[in-house]
Design a protein around this motif. Sequence first.
Motif, PDB file in Angstrom:
ATOM      1  N   ASP A   1      50.323  38.381  22.829  1.00  0.00           N
ATOM      2  CA  ASP A   1      48.982  38.735  23.307  1.00  0.00           C
ATOM      3  C   ASP A   1      49.023  40.178  23.787  1.00  0.00           C
ATOM      4  O   ASP A   1      49.704  40.492  24.770  1.00  0.00           O
ATOM      5  CB  ASP A   1      48.570  37.817  24.468  1.00  0.00           C
ATOM      6  N   LEU A   2      48.313  41.061  23.103  1.00  0.00           N
ATOM      7  CA  LEU A   2      48.278  42.463  23.519  1.00  0.00           C
ATOM      8  C   LEU A   2      47.323  42.628  24.694  1.00  0.00           C
ATOM      9  O   LEU A   2      46.399  41.817  24.867  1.00  0.00           O
ATOM     10  CB  LEU A   2      47.822  43.339  22.341  1.00  0.00           C
ATOM     11  N   PRO A   3      47.538  43.674  25.497  1.00  0.00           N
ATOM     12  CA  PRO A   3      46.684  43.869  26.676  1.00  0.00           C
ATOM     13  C   PRO A   3      45.191  43.954  26.329  1.00  0.00           C
ATOM     14  O   PRO A   3      44.346  43.558  27.122  1.00  0.00           O
ATOM     15  CB  PRO A   3      47.179  45.198  27.264  1.00  0.00           C
ATOM     16  N   ASP A   4      44.868  44.452  25.125  1.00  0.00           N
ATOM     17  CA  ASP A   4      43.444  44.591  24.769  1.00  0.00           C
ATOM     18  C   ASP A   4      42.863  43.301  24.186  1.00  0.00           C
ATOM     19  O   ASP A   4      41.742  43.291  23.671  1.00  0.00           O
ATOM     20  CB  ASP A   4      43.248  45.752  23.786  1.00  0.00           C
ATOM     21  N   GLY A   5      43.633  42.215  24.228  1.00  0.00           N
ATOM     22  CA  GLY A   5      43.100  40.927  23.776  1.00  0.00           C
ATOM     23  C   GLY A   5      43.436  40.600  22.328  1.00  0.00           C
ATOM     24  O   GLY A   5      43.253  39.473  21.884  1.00  0.00           O
ATOM     25  N   ARG A   6      43.955  41.607  21.587  1.00  0.00           N
ATOM     26  CA  ARG A   6      44.325  41.318  20.195  1.00  0.00           C
ATOM     27  C   ARG A   6      45.671  40.605  20.150  1.00  0.00           C
ATOM     28  O   ARG A   6      46.386  40.545  21.144  1.00  0.00           O
ATOM     29  CB  ARG A   6      44.383  42.615  19.390  1.00  0.00           C
TER      30      ARG A   6
END
Length: 328
Positions: free
Chosen positions: A87-92
């Motif tokens: 899970d990337l910090p930007d939600g992707r």
Amino acid sequence: MKYRQLGRDGPSVSAISMGRGSQAIRFDDAPMVEAFNATIRRAWELGINFFDSSDAYWGTRHEVLLGRAIKGFRDQVLISSKFGNIDLPDGRKATNGRPEYVFQCCDASLKRMDVDVIDVYYLHRVDPAVPIEETVGAMARLIDQGKIRHIGLCEAGAATLRRAHRAHPIAALQTEYSLWFREVERDILPACRELGIAYVAYAPLGRGLLTGRIKTVDDLPPNDRRRRHPRFQPENLARNVKLVEALEAVARGQGVTAAQLALAWMLAQGEDIVPIPGTSHVKNVELNAAAADIRLSPESVARLSEIFAIGAGAGKRYNERLLQGMGL
Ligand SMILES: NC(=O)c1ccc[n+]([C@@H]2O[C@H](COP(=O)([O-])OP(=O)(O)OC[C@H]3O[C@@H](n4cnc5c(N)ncnc54)[C@H](OP(=O)(O)O)[C@@H]3O)[C@@H](O)[C@H]2O)c1
């Protein structure tokens, strides 16, 4: 409890094994931690011996909590974890199957769970940028090093599974499968059978849909992820609930719950299927464990298969963006 073998040379695992549980828990939430421990302990008392985890669950806290919960009986149970679904910090979302990352993640999971070895270690999502042989080759090194015992993949396509299995025997594929989602019967389940790979069925209760407890979107908590899943969108949900009502009617006739019937149907699909329902409640652990003893007549199995024929449900299980990372 009944037991099933995980793959051709794998360990014996409970026919009903155990998923992560539906509610994310913080370390400082003592009552929730206590309730989590109670579900794990009760499961073990009932003979459930295979517990699922991942470094992606609850921001890695699930691994820590599971490791703590099994402390008194670690030698009597099997644990799995997973890596590579980020899970990337930007939600992707991102995937990573590079060998150096495999080694790094395994060490981190062993440390979080405070165990010497992970019984089944899964690649959580196939990384399209890394040949599967390289990822599985690194996982095989972990076996040589004594850090993991068996290799699994999640949501892999049949061609990838075959290549992976040639690189090193794969014990289990973990992919969604339930009355509600049966598309896997067309290709990936037959591939598992041909290769002697167990099928660990995640979301066997259709993320709660097949329990009969969700009739409208309002039955889901306000920030629940399922509110974003296509099959829980109001129009789709209304159609899906109709199917579940038919399931509930059959369940009433058999004197079991809809969830138990859904699990019994799964077990009737073959000795190689191991459902891992997730629950945060002791009562539901007990009901799920009891489903292993339900005997369904061939007529009941056929009736349910007919109600939930492939394509009968409305809405996909994930949005298009997430689906792109599956079946690779
Ligand atoms: N590999 C992957 O990519 C992947 C993806 C998703 C999930 N998983 C794994 O698969 C596990 C299962 O999937 P899931 O938890 O998403 O879905 P699921 O098992 O299909 O459904 C879980 C839901 O059903 C409810 N439930 C469970 N037993 C019940 C019972 N006997 N009666 C009534 N309600 C019941 C739970 O609520 P209560 O808590 O209230 O009981 C929860 O809301 C996860 O926990 C996780 O370990 C893996």
